[in-house]
Design a protein around this motif. Structure first.
Motif, PDB file in Angstrom:
ATOM      1  N   SER A   1       1.109  31.211   8.977  1.00 45.56           N
ATOM      2  CA  SER A   1      -0.130  31.765   9.509  1.00 45.56           C
ATOM      3  C   SER A   1      -0.558  32.996   8.722  1.00 45.56           C
ATOM      4  N   VAL A   2      -1.810  33.407   8.928  1.00 48.66           N
ATOM      5  CA  VAL A   2      -2.314  34.610   8.275  1.00 48.66           C
ATOM      6  C   VAL A   2      -1.555  35.838   8.769  1.00 48.66           C
ATOM      7  N   GLN A   3      -1.107  35.814  10.018  1.00 48.54           N
ATOM      8  CA  GLN A   3      -0.328  36.936  10.551  1.00 48.54           C
ATOM      9  C   GLN A   3       0.968  37.119   9.762  1.00 48.54           C
ATOM     10  N   THR A   4       1.613  36.021   9.408  1.00 46.85           N
ATOM     11  CA  THR A   4       2.853  36.088   8.650  1.00 46.85           C
ATOM     12  C   THR A   4       2.617  36.681   7.268  1.00 46.85           C
ATOM     13  N   ALA A   5       1.548  36.258   6.608  1.00 45.18           N
ATOM     14  CA  ALA A   5       1.227  36.801   5.284  1.00 45.18           C
ATOM     15  C   ALA A   5       0.988  38.304   5.357  1.00 45.18           C
ATOM     16  N   TYR A   6       0.241  38.729   6.373  1.00 48.38           N
ATOM     17  CA  TYR A   6      -0.039  40.158   6.536  1.00 48.38           C
ATOM     18  C   TYR A   6       1.257  40.944   6.775  1.00 48.38           C
ATOM     19  N   LEU A   7       2.085  40.469   7.702  1.00 48.64           N
ATOM     20  CA  LEU A   7       3.317  41.187   8.025  1.00 48.64           C
ATOM     21  C   LEU A   7       4.240  41.285   6.811  1.00 48.64           C
ATOM     22  N   ALA A   8       4.343  40.212   6.048  1.00 51.30           N
ATOM     23  CA  ALA A   8       5.213  40.236   4.873  1.00 51.30           C
ATOM     24  C   ALA A   8       4.737  41.282   3.868  1.00 51.30           C
ATOM     25  N   ALA A   9       3.430  41.331   3.632  1.00 50.33           N
ATOM     26  CA  ALA A   9       2.891  42.336   2.710  1.00 50.33           C
ATOM     27  C   ALA A   9       3.090  43.739   3.251  1.00 50.33           C
ATOM     28  N   LEU A  10       2.936  43.901   4.566  1.00 50.08           N
ATOM     29  CA  LEU A  10       3.149  45.210   5.182  1.00 50.08           C
ATOM     30  C   LEU A  10       4.605  45.648   5.058  1.00 50.08           C
TER      31      LEU A  10
ATOM     32  N   SER B   1       5.176  45.157  14.106  1.00 48.34           N
ATOM     33  CA  SER B   1       3.942  45.866  13.755  1.00 48.34           C
ATOM     34  C   SER B   1       2.707  45.219  14.389  1.00 48.34           C
ATOM     35  N   ILE B   2       1.717  46.045  14.707  1.00 51.71           N
ATOM     36  CA  ILE B   2       0.411  45.546  15.131  1.00 51.71           C
ATOM     37  C   ILE B   2      -0.302  44.973  13.907  1.00 51.71           C
ATOM     38  N   THR B   3      -1.006  43.858  14.065  1.00 51.96           N
ATOM     39  CA  THR B   3      -1.765  43.266  12.958  1.00 51.96           C
ATOM     40  C   THR B   3      -3.258  43.394  13.226  1.00 51.96           C
ATOM     41  N   PRO B   4      -4.077  43.378  12.176  1.00 54.06           N
ATOM     42  CA  PRO B   4      -5.530  43.501  12.373  1.00 54.06           C
ATOM     43  C   PRO B   4      -6.144  42.336  13.130  1.00 54.06           C
ATOM     44  N   PHE B   5      -5.495  41.187  13.109  1.00 55.90           N
ATOM     45  CA  PHE B   5      -6.056  40.003  13.758  1.00 55.90           C
ATOM     46  C   PHE B   5      -6.162  40.181  15.278  1.00 55.90           C
ATOM     47  N   LEU B   6      -5.348  41.068  15.835  1.00 56.47           N
ATOM     48  CA  LEU B   6      -5.388  41.320  17.277  1.00 56.47           C
ATOM     49  C   LEU B   6      -6.645  42.076  17.700  1.00 56.47           C
TER      50      LEU B   6
END
Length: 293
Positions: free
Chosen positions: A70-79, A152-157
């Motif tokens: 998911s896009v959430q996973t990509a974001y968290l990994a980069a974070l 972590s909080i993600t922007p998608f929320l």
């Protein structure tokens, strides 16, 4: 009270309850976002270049494409990767070490977000192939460096709330879908430690809607609690980057769809790999080694 009036009254009450729940939800998100930033502690100068970071994040996204993450996973990994390198330096000549750190961050993010998590041996890089033991040791190094603070909080929320609050409408493709695509594209260009999720989300919603985002608008609409901690400058930075990306995309792609989907990041082919002997890495401990300090 007649039937029609009663139903209208119930409808208004339902809307009021929903708005109250939304406000409580957004207050909770901002509270967690602020608490997470305060808990990060000292951040050190990062000893890696923009090129190295971009290459690492692109690998994360492409590998996520292969597994349908998911896009959430990509974001968290980069974070996770940005947070890791904000606290540790790296020898830029050890490209395999950067790749191994990227792999560990992606694996950890998948464990946080995905229902089906690949075995460590299923992960692979474009050049390097690592055994499960090496990946596990790097995962532990990342976890210890981030002090096991992975939720972590993600922007998608924030997307639904901001779209509703500012009265932005869905286009043919869907405003939130476009906003998600912009966020995934933007993480290649910006260090996520410096850009809070709420700032990314608001910028993405306005950029996707093609609406101008100004300081005066933000200060007038977000100048009260729970938005007092909102980082206006960061949101404007994100917005300017995303609008530039959108303009460049329109010129180069000529209306071709972006390569990311709403719930998963497409598919990608694997390239040839070469195996590295990691005997030198066997002595790595979570707090010190010859490549990470």
């Amino acid at each position: 009270m007649e039937y029609g009036e009663e139903e209208e009254s119930k409808g208004r009450a339902h809307c009021e309850v929903r708005e109250e729940e939304e406000e409580e939800y957004i207050v909770m998100l901002f509270s967690k976002e602020s608490a997470f930033e305060r808990g990060e502690g000292e951040v050190f100068t990062k000893d890696w270049t923009t090129y190295e970071r971009t290459d690492a994040v692109q690998w994360i996204i492409k590998t996520g494409e292969f597994f349908g993450f998911s896009v959430q996973t990509a974001y968290l990994a980069a974070l996770y990767l940005d947070r890791f390198f904000s606290k540790r330096t790296i020898d830029a000549r050890q490209s395999w070490a950067i790749r191994l750190a990227s792999l560990a961050c992606l694996s950890l993010a998948a464990k946080m977000e995905e229902c089906r998590v690949p075995a460590l041996t299923e992960y692979s890089g474009e050049e390097w192939e690592f055994d499960g033991g090496a990946i596990q040791r790097m995962e532990l190094l990342v976890l210890n460096t981030l002090e096991w603070r992975m939720g972590s909080i993600t922007p998608f929320l924030f997307l639904d709330y901001f779209a509703s609050k500012f009265g932005l409408r869905f286009g043919d493709k869907g405003l939130l879908l476009e906003a998600e695509e912009l966020i995934v594209s933007a993480i290649e260009e910006m260090n996520l430690v410096d850009h809070p999720p709420s700032a990314l989300a608001l910028a993405a919603v306005f950029a996707a809607a093609g609406q101008p985002l100004t300081r005066s608008l933000l200060e007038s609409r977000l100048g009260v609690c729970p938005f007092r901690s909102f980082q206006t400058d960061r949101a404007l930075d994100c917005y300017n980057l995303m609008t530039t990306m959108t303009q460049d995309s329109c010129k180069s792609r000529q209306n071709q769809p972006l390569p990311f989907s709403s719930n998963v990041i497409g598919s990608a082919a694997r390239n040839k790999k070469r195996r590295i002997s990691l005997s030198l890495y066997a002595d790595t401990c979570p707090t010190n080694n010859s490549n990470f300090h």
